[in-house]
Design a protein around this motif. Structure first.
Motif, PDB file in Angstrom:
ATOM      1  N   GLU A 251      36.427  37.042  36.776  1.00 32.28           N
ATOM      2  CA  GLU A 251      35.800  37.876  35.756  1.00 32.28           C
ATOM      3  C   GLU A 251      34.802  38.845  36.390  1.00 32.28           C
ATOM      4  O   GLU A 251      34.752  40.033  36.034  1.00 32.28           O
ATOM      5  CB  GLU A 251      35.087  37.005  34.722  1.00 32.28           C
ATOM      6  CG  GLU A 251      36.017  36.213  33.819  1.00 32.28           C
ATOM      7  CD  GLU A 251      35.276  35.188  32.995  1.00 32.28           C
ATOM      8  OE1 GLU A 251      35.877  34.655  32.043  1.00 32.28           O
ATOM      9  OE2 GLU A 251      34.094  34.891  33.298  1.00 32.28           O
ATOM     10  N   ALA A 252      34.012  38.322  37.326  1.00 27.80           N
ATOM     11  CA  ALA A 252      33.023  39.167  37.993  1.00 27.80           C
ATOM     12  C   ALA A 252      33.698  40.260  38.808  1.00 27.80           C
ATOM     13  O   ALA A 252      33.229  41.409  38.833  1.00 27.80           O
ATOM     14  CB  ALA A 252      32.122  38.316  38.891  1.00 27.80           C
ATOM     15  N   LEU A 253      34.796  39.927  39.486  1.00 24.62           N
ATOM     16  CA  LEU A 253      35.505  40.931  40.272  1.00 24.62           C
ATOM     17  C   LEU A 253      36.013  42.055  39.375  1.00 24.62           C
ATOM     18  O   LEU A 253      35.909  43.240  39.732  1.00 24.62           O
ATOM     19  CB  LEU A 253      36.669  40.296  41.022  1.00 24.62           C
ATOM     20  CG  LEU A 253      37.517  41.246  41.865  1.00 24.62           C
ATOM     21  CD1 LEU A 253      36.673  41.941  42.927  1.00 24.62           C
ATOM     22  CD2 LEU A 253      38.685  40.498  42.512  1.00 24.62           C
ATOM     23  N   ALA A 254      36.529  41.722  38.203  1.00 26.62           N
ATOM     24  CA  ALA A 254      37.003  42.748  37.276  1.00 26.62           C
ATOM     25  C   ALA A 254      35.856  43.647  36.834  1.00 26.62           C
ATOM     26  O   ALA A 254      35.997  44.879  36.775  1.00 26.62           O
ATOM     27  CB  ALA A 254      37.670  42.092  36.062  1.00 26.62           C
ATOM     28  N   VAL A 270      32.985  45.905  47.119  1.00 35.27           N
ATOM     29  CA  VAL A 270      33.862  45.292  46.118  1.00 35.27           C
ATOM     30  C   VAL A 270      35.232  45.004  46.728  1.00 35.27           C
ATOM     31  O   VAL A 270      35.835  43.949  46.477  1.00 35.27           O
ATOM     32  CB  VAL A 270      33.986  46.189  44.875  1.00 35.27           C
ATOM     33  CG1 VAL A 270      35.024  45.637  43.908  1.00 35.27           C
ATOM     34  CG2 VAL A 270      32.632  46.320  44.176  1.00 35.27           C
ATOM     35  N   GLU A 271      35.726  45.921  47.545  1.00 33.76           N
ATOM     36  CA  GLU A 271      37.010  45.687  48.228  1.00 33.76           C
ATOM     37  C   GLU A 271      36.923  44.476  49.155  1.00 33.76           C
ATOM     38  O   GLU A 271      37.856  43.659  49.219  1.00 33.76           O
ATOM     39  CB  GLU A 271      37.417  46.928  49.013  1.00 33.76           C
ATOM     40  CG  GLU A 271      38.777  46.797  49.691  1.00 33.76           C
ATOM     41  CD  GLU A 271      39.190  48.052  50.433  1.00 33.76           C
ATOM     42  OE1 GLU A 271      40.260  48.031  51.078  1.00 33.76           O
ATOM     43  OE2 GLU A 271      38.460  49.064  50.371  1.00 33.76           O
ATOM     44  N   SER A 272      35.797  44.355  49.881  1.00 34.71           N
ATOM     45  CA  SER A 272      35.604  43.195  50.754  1.00 34.71           C
ATOM     46  C   SER A 272      35.572  41.905  49.941  1.00 34.71           C
ATOM     47  O   SER A 272      36.101  40.871  50.373  1.00 34.71           O
ATOM     48  CB  SER A 272      34.300  43.337  51.545  1.00 34.71           C
ATOM     49  OG  SER A 272      34.375  44.423  52.444  1.00 34.71           O
ATOM     50  N   LEU A 273      34.939  41.974  48.768  1.00 34.01           N
ATOM     51  CA  LEU A 273      34.896  40.802  47.902  1.00 34.01           C
ATOM     52  C   LEU A 273      36.301  40.402  47.463  1.00 34.01           C
ATOM     53  O   LEU A 273      36.663  39.213  47.476  1.00 34.01           O
ATOM     54  CB  LEU A 273      34.020  41.109  46.684  1.00 34.01           C
ATOM     55  CG  LEU A 273      33.846  39.994  45.653  1.00 34.01           C
ATOM     56  CD1 LEU A 273      33.074  38.830  46.248  1.00 34.01           C
ATOM     57  CD2 LEU A 273      33.130  40.526  44.410  1.00 34.01           C
ATOM     58  N   ALA A 274      37.109  41.376  47.090  1.00 31.03           N
ATOM     59  CA  ALA A 274      38.485  41.092  46.680  1.00 31.03           C
ATOM     60  C   ALA A 274      39.277  40.461  47.826  1.00 31.03           C
ATOM     61  O   ALA A 274      40.054  39.514  47.614  1.00 31.03           O
ATOM     62  CB  ALA A 274      39.163  42.380  46.208  1.00 31.03           C
ATOM     63  N   ASN A 275      39.080  40.963  49.043  1.00 27.62           N
ATOM     64  CA  ASN A 275      39.760  40.387  50.211  1.00 27.62           C
ATOM     65  C   ASN A 275      39.333  38.943  50.431  1.00 27.62           C
ATOM     66  O   ASN A 275      40.150  38.077  50.778  1.00 27.62           O
ATOM     67  CB  ASN A 275      39.467  41.211  51.458  1.00 27.62           C
ATOM     68  CG  ASN A 275      40.099  42.590  51.425  1.00 27.62           C
ATOM     69  OD1 ASN A 275      41.079  42.815  50.702  1.00 27.62           O
ATOM     70  ND2 ASN A 275      39.555  43.517  52.189  1.00 27.62           N
ATOM     71  N   PHE A 277      38.267  36.859  48.127  1.00 27.95           N
ATOM     72  CA  PHE A 277      38.861  36.035  47.078  1.00 27.95           C
ATOM     73  C   PHE A 277      40.326  35.730  47.382  1.00 27.95           C
ATOM     74  O   PHE A 277      40.811  34.627  47.124  1.00 27.95           O
ATOM     75  CB  PHE A 277      38.730  36.736  45.721  1.00 27.95           C
ATOM     76  CG  PHE A 277      37.337  36.679  45.133  1.00 27.95           C
ATOM     77  CD1 PHE A 277      36.317  35.959  45.742  1.00 27.95           C
ATOM     78  CD2 PHE A 277      37.047  37.347  43.956  1.00 27.95           C
ATOM     79  CE1 PHE A 277      35.037  35.907  45.214  1.00 27.95           C
ATOM     80  CE2 PHE A 277      35.776  37.296  43.397  1.00 27.95           C
ATOM     81  CZ  PHE A 277      34.768  36.574  44.021  1.00 27.95           C
ATOM     82  N   ASP A 278      41.043  36.714  47.939  1.00 28.31           N
ATOM     83  CA  ASP A 278      42.435  36.470  48.340  1.00 28.31           C
ATOM     84  C   ASP A 278      42.496  35.383  49.409  1.00 28.31           C
ATOM     85  O   ASP A 278      43.362  34.487  49.362  1.00 28.31           O
ATOM     86  CB  ASP A 278      43.069  37.757  48.866  1.00 28.31           C
ATOM     87  CG  ASP A 278      43.369  38.769  47.766  1.00 28.31           C
ATOM     88  OD1 ASP A 278      43.396  38.371  46.587  1.00 28.31           O
ATOM     89  OD2 ASP A 278      43.571  39.954  48.100  1.00 28.31           O
ATOM     90  N   ALA A 279      41.583  35.458  50.375  1.00 31.59           N
ATOM     91  CA  ALA A 279      41.566  34.465  51.453  1.00 31.59           C
ATOM     92  C   ALA A 279      41.193  33.089  50.919  1.00 31.59           C
ATOM     93  O   ALA A 279      41.745  32.063  51.347  1.00 31.59           O
ATOM     94  CB  ALA A 279      40.587  34.900  52.546  1.00 31.59           C
ATOM     95  N   LEU A 280      40.246  33.026  49.988  1.00 28.51           N
ATOM     96  CA  LEU A 280      39.869  31.746  49.388  1.00 28.51           C
ATOM     97  C   LEU A 280      41.048  31.125  48.649  1.00 28.51           C
ATOM     98  O   LEU A 280      41.286  29.909  48.739  1.00 28.51           O
ATOM     99  CB  LEU A 280      38.691  31.946  48.432  1.00 28.51           C
ATOM    100  CG  LEU A 280      37.326  32.164  49.091  1.00 28.51           C
ATOM    101  CD1 LEU A 280      36.329  32.721  48.080  1.00 28.51           C
ATOM    102  CD2 LEU A 280      36.799  30.853  49.680  1.00 28.51           C
ATOM    103  N   THR A 281      41.783  31.951  47.926  1.00 27.49           N
ATOM    104  CA  THR A 281      42.964  31.456  47.216  1.00 27.49           C
ATOM    105  C   THR A 281      43.981  30.897  48.201  1.00 27.49           C
ATOM    106  O   THR A 281      44.584  29.838  47.971  1.00 27.49           O
ATOM    107  CB  THR A 281      43.594  32.581  46.378  1.00 27.49           C
ATOM    108  OG1 THR A 281      42.640  33.044  45.412  1.00 27.49           O
ATOM    109  CG2 THR A 281      44.835  32.085  45.657  1.00 27.49           C
TER     110      THR A 281
END
Length: 360
Positions: A251-254, A270-275, A277-281
């Protein structure tokens, strides 16, 4: 209160689990040179550390953490990638809360790796999540890098940005500075002093530690501040929106992605955060169970400059966090200069785990 031997046993168990992940054991003295810590943290560290004086070595501190001596050794040895773990006592003065421990055991996992920040962040977090899984803890995340990017992207003077970055970990002072910089005008008495060509004329003999030159430099800085235009209201609104962003990680990423459309300074963060989150997944972390708050970590995680996280036992709100950590690239540069190595790490408090009944 748990027995010290039980806490030590838990610390040894935790350290062994981290060693199994390829970390080498780091040891350091309990007494640390105060000068190095003061250079990094400033005089604020005195309010939290036990200070003593050695007749040969000068001012010393009981070890407030392991990270600074670990980074110093890593940089002195000229190493690049490495994993470390440690277990031992740290000491913190508790002037405001006598119920909090001033001495406690800490177990750490620190990863130096400049190749892939998102992967390194995720590896450390996933390790903690796996080790602490039996406790069913609440997990929180934030990203100081978002706030730093927002400050650096303001249309403001270099001095104002530096002041805001310095007080990033003091939310009240940070907000007061933002409010001050968004308005014009100055206290009349101060303005009158700044307009005086000879502020020391007829004022008698100078006393105190600051020289006349120091004071004149400060007056010049204040004159420059008086002439600086205010930060516009829209920039303040965007900063407030960023600071108030919270929810589940996704939700926060959106929300942050939408905010970045009108706030391009934070887009790379924000792009780094998305990356991340992908790695965490990819590491098996369920992001729907992670709470994210953009302002998380601003009052307790002072040397972090990127990813920050914590693990909490909601059933025992009287206890401190079970674990905290984050990225501290700026600290390695402060110690090693531009040769700093990107690093991320965190600590677990075995005493809290024993209080909760154990995680094994």
């Amino acid at each position: 209160m748990p027995a010290k031997g039980d806490i030590r046993d838990e610390a040894n168990r935790l350290r062994a689990l981290i060693e199994e992940r390829g970390a080498e054991v780091f040891e350091t003295d309990i007494l640390q040179p105060a000068g190095a810590l003061l250079d990094l943290y400033g005089e604020d560290i005195r309010a939290r550390a036990f200070v003593t004086h050695d007749p040969v070595r000068g001012e010393m501190m009981l070890r407030p953490d392991f990270t600074v001596p670990l980074v110093r050794r890593h940089m002195d040895e000229g190493r690049d990638q490495a994993r470390y773990t440690y277990a031992g006592e740290v000491f913190r003065r508790q002037e405001d809360d006598p119920d909090r421990a001033s001495e406690y055991l800490q177990v750490g996992y620190e990863l130096f790796n400049g190749a892939d920040a998102a992967e390194a962040d995720s590896e450390v977090f996933a390790a903690f999540a796996s080790i602490l899984a039996p406790l069913g803890l609440r997990m929180e995340m934030g990203d100081i890098g978002l706030l730093r990017a927002a400050v650096l992207g303001l249309d403001a003077t270099k001095a104002r940005k530096a002041a805001l970055l310095h007080h990033l970990w003091r939310p009240g002072r940070f907000k007061r500075l933002l409010d001050q910089y968004s308005t014009t005008g100055m206290d009349p008495a101060r303005a009158a002093l700044l307009d005086t060509e000879e502020p020391f004329a007829g004022r008698g003999k100078a006393i105190g530690l600051r020289s006349t030159s120091d004071i004149m430099d400060r007056l010049d800085a204040l004159r420059a501040e008086r002439e600086a235009p205010p930060i516009d209201a829209e920039a303040i609104r965007r900063m407030d929106a960023l600071l108030n962003t919270k929810g589940t990680a996704l939700e926060a990423l959106a929300s942050l992605t939408a905010l970045a459309d009108g706030f391009p300074a934070i887009a790379p963060a924000v792009e780094s955060l998305a990356n991340r989150f992908d790695a965490l997944t990819a590491h098996g972390i369920d992001l729907s169970r992670i709470a994210f708050e953009a302002a998380y970590g601003r009052t307790t995680l002072e040397y972090y400059d990127g990813f920050v996280f914590g693990f909490y036992a909601d059933a025992r709100p009287d206890l401190p966090p079970v674990a905290t950590g984050g990225r501290y690239n700026a600290l390695t540069r402060a110690i090693g200069g531009e040769a700093g190595v990107p690093a991320v790490g965190g600590v677990i408090r075995p005493g809290v785990i024993v209080d909760l009944g154990g995680a094994s």
